[in-house]
Each structure stands twice: as C-alpha cells, then as structure tokens.
Design a protein around this motif. Sequence first.
Motif, PDB file in Angstrom:
ATOM      1  N   THR A 103     -20.845 -37.188  18.604  1.00  0.00           N
ATOM      2  CA  THR A 103     -20.497 -36.473  17.522  1.00  0.00           C
ATOM      3  C   THR A 103     -20.919 -35.103  17.366  1.00  0.00           C
ATOM      4  O   THR A 103     -21.557 -34.167  17.946  1.00  0.00           O
ATOM      5  N   ALA A 104     -19.398 -34.215  16.750  1.00  0.00           N
ATOM      6  CA  ALA A 104     -19.816 -32.695  16.881  1.00  0.00           C
ATOM      7  C   ALA A 104     -21.256 -32.449  16.179  1.00  0.00           C
ATOM      8  O   ALA A 104     -21.385 -33.162  14.855  1.00  0.00           O
ATOM      9  N   ALA A 107     -21.797 -26.867  11.991  1.00  0.00           N
ATOM     10  CA  ALA A 107     -21.512 -25.690  13.117  1.00  0.00           C
ATOM     11  C   ALA A 107     -22.095 -24.343  12.776  1.00  0.00           C
ATOM     12  O   ALA A 107     -21.793 -23.635  14.018  1.00  0.00           O
ATOM     13  N   ARG A 291     -18.349 -26.264  24.998  1.00  0.00           N
ATOM     14  CA  ARG A 291     -17.050 -27.080  23.794  1.00  0.00           C
ATOM     15  C   ARG A 291     -16.557 -28.062  23.883  1.00  0.00           C
ATOM     16  O   ARG A 291     -16.027 -28.356  22.657  1.00  0.00           O
ATOM     17  N   ALA A 292     -16.221 -28.741  24.462  1.00  0.00           N
ATOM     18  CA  ALA A 292     -15.795 -30.108  24.578  1.00  0.00           C
ATOM     19  C   ALA A 292     -16.536 -31.113  23.418  1.00  0.00           C
ATOM     20  O   ALA A 292     -16.043 -32.386  23.058  1.00  0.00           O
ATOM     21  N   ALA A 294     -18.092 -29.540  20.911  1.00  0.00           N
ATOM     22  CA  ALA A 294     -17.549 -29.174  19.687  1.00  0.00           C
ATOM     23  C   ALA A 294     -16.497 -29.831  19.509  1.00  0.00           C
ATOM     24  O   ALA A 294     -16.087 -30.190  18.222  1.00  0.00           O
ATOM     25  N   SER A 295     -15.373 -29.905  20.006  1.00  0.00           N
ATOM     26  CA  SER A 295     -14.151 -30.151  19.935  1.00  0.00           C
ATOM     27  C   SER A 295     -13.424 -31.638  21.666  1.00  0.00           C
ATOM     28  O   SER A 295     -12.904 -30.476  21.964  1.00  0.00           O
ATOM     29  N   PRO A 296     -13.796 -32.651  20.894  1.00  0.00           N
ATOM     30  CA  PRO A 296     -13.493 -33.568  22.637  1.00  0.00           C
ATOM     31  C   PRO A 296     -12.098 -33.486  22.654  1.00  0.00           C
ATOM     32  O   PRO A 296     -11.490 -33.353  21.565  1.00  0.00           O
ATOM     33  N   PRO A 297     -11.204 -33.246  23.958  1.00  0.00           N
ATOM     34  CA  PRO A 297     -10.818 -33.003  24.416  1.00  0.00           C
ATOM     35  C   PRO A 297      -9.747 -34.275  23.957  1.00  0.00           C
ATOM     36  O   PRO A 297     -10.083 -35.232  23.318  1.00  0.00           O
ATOM     37  N   ASN A 298      -8.713 -34.321  24.004  1.00  0.00           N
ATOM     38  CA  ASN A 298      -7.851 -35.398  23.174  1.00  0.00           C
ATOM     39  C   ASN A 298      -6.795 -35.726  24.617  1.00  0.00           C
ATOM     40  O   ASN A 298      -5.573 -35.326  24.635  1.00  0.00           O
TER      41      ASN A 298
END
Length: 299
Positions: A103-104, A107, A291-292, A294-298
Amino acid sequence: MQHAVGSPLPPPHQPGHGPHTGWAPAAGAPQGPAAGPPGFSGAGPVPPAPPTPPAPPAQVPAPQHPLAPQHPVPSQHPLAPPPAPDVSGHVRLPPGGPVGVPTAPPAMTAPDPSATTLAVLLIGPAGAGKTSVAKYWADHRRAPTAHISLDDVREWVRSGFADPQTGWNDHSEAQYRLARRTCGFAARNFLANGISCILDDAVFPDRPVVGLGGWKRHVGPGLLPVVLLPGLDIVLERNAERSGNRRLTDEEVARIHGRMAGWYGSGLPIIDNSQLDVPGTARVLDEVLARAIASPPNW
C-alpha cells in the motif's frame, strides 16, 4: 475364552468336598434350606421387625451475622496457585497467502523500506553479487527479514541433483520448478507472519521457463523485482573467485550476461553496481524499493 458379564463363576466342584471356603453365593441367587438333622424343616419363627425410629426434627441453620467472615472457596483462595499455562508448545501461525501489492503511504511521508514488510526478488547473472547483497540487506534491516536463495534450495537435493551446468533438460527443469515453488511457499509463510523476504535468482527476460511469471504465481503480485547488472568484466572477475559447481566458464558467464541485458527497457529497476561495494549496493537498493513502494512496477 470370554464369559458373560455378571457374577464370577464358582470354582469346579470336587467330589466329597463342599463349596470352597469363603465363596459367597451370587447376589440374588435363590437360597436352599439350611442343612440340619433328618426331619428338620429349616423354617423357624420369624422375629418381628424392629419399630422404625421417628425422624429427627428438621434442623434450621442459624442465621450468620452479615459481618461474619466467610471462608473462600478453595479455588478462589487468594493464595491458591494460578491455573497451569498451556505448555503443549503448539503455536498457531497464520496461513501463508499470495503477497499483495504494498500500500502506498500518504504523499506527505516518505516510505521507509527498512521498516516495511516486503517481498523482494533480486535478479542478475552469475557474479552480479545477488547473494552477497541480499544477505547484507537482510542483516541490516529494522524489520525482521529472511533471505531465500534459489540456488541453495535447489542444492537441497543431494542424490540425483540435476546440475544445469551439465545441460538443461527435463530433469533439471523439474528440479528448478520445484525449488522455485518451495521458495515461494516459504516466502508466503514468512510474510504472513510479519517477516520480510528477499529472494535471489538468475531470471532470464527471454526464457519463460526461468522467468518472472513463475515467481509472481508462487509469491504474489506484491513481489518487487530488482535487477543487479554490473559490467561484464566485473562479473567475470567475481566468477573467477568461485569454486565448485557455482563457478562457470567464461563463455557461459558472457552468454548469460548478454541475455540479461534484455532487462533494459523492461520497466524493471536496474542497478549497475560495477563501482559499488556491498553496503553501497544495499543503500541503492533501499532507494529503489522506496520508489517501488510509492509506485509499484507494472510487470
């Protein structure tokens, strides 16, 4: 031989002897006339039954003073020992399930990968430093972390071990699939109990058998893959320091390294650790994981 349930059987009769001394007749058995001289009927006058004494008057308990001390029940005595704890040694563990996407965080706060429960897959060719970096990263995290190396799990097989260096065939592929599934089960169980995992494997971008699909299927969509890809000269130098079946020929190392270059453009994070030592690579890995998260890779 079994007898019917009831009174015990008498001892066998012996000629010229009466019943065994001390043997009592069965309860409820009819009693014959007592032995006596000829002409004795055995029946005598029956004495009258004694009169039944009158019942004593009912006793009424004396009322107790409200301030009279009451004796506590033994189980409630203040000095009674506490109940014995459960010493069976059985500890219930949550069942492992597929790992979900992290879960991100809000912010306003930067994610701290060292204190977050994560599942990380470290990818790279032989000699990239995957195992050394994974062990160091796991040792220096604030959250409990386990390191699972696929090569170590594959080598749990002693007799009949199918070494891929002798040729990739159905036998070696089956053992690889089994080891990967075992690693996935272990990672899911660790993560379900609050222990992060970092796994390392030489995953090829152009080979479905040794690819990311199996890892994602066995661990879950929350697995975070990161590629370690130093230069070829660094990989050859590190491979030369190996021994046993972990050491490959220079030609094999160069071939694997060339195929790993296919990860460029895949969208996965890539760390070139050619000029980094193990602690420096672990620090960069934390930055990549932040970074992953905060924004998990697709993938």
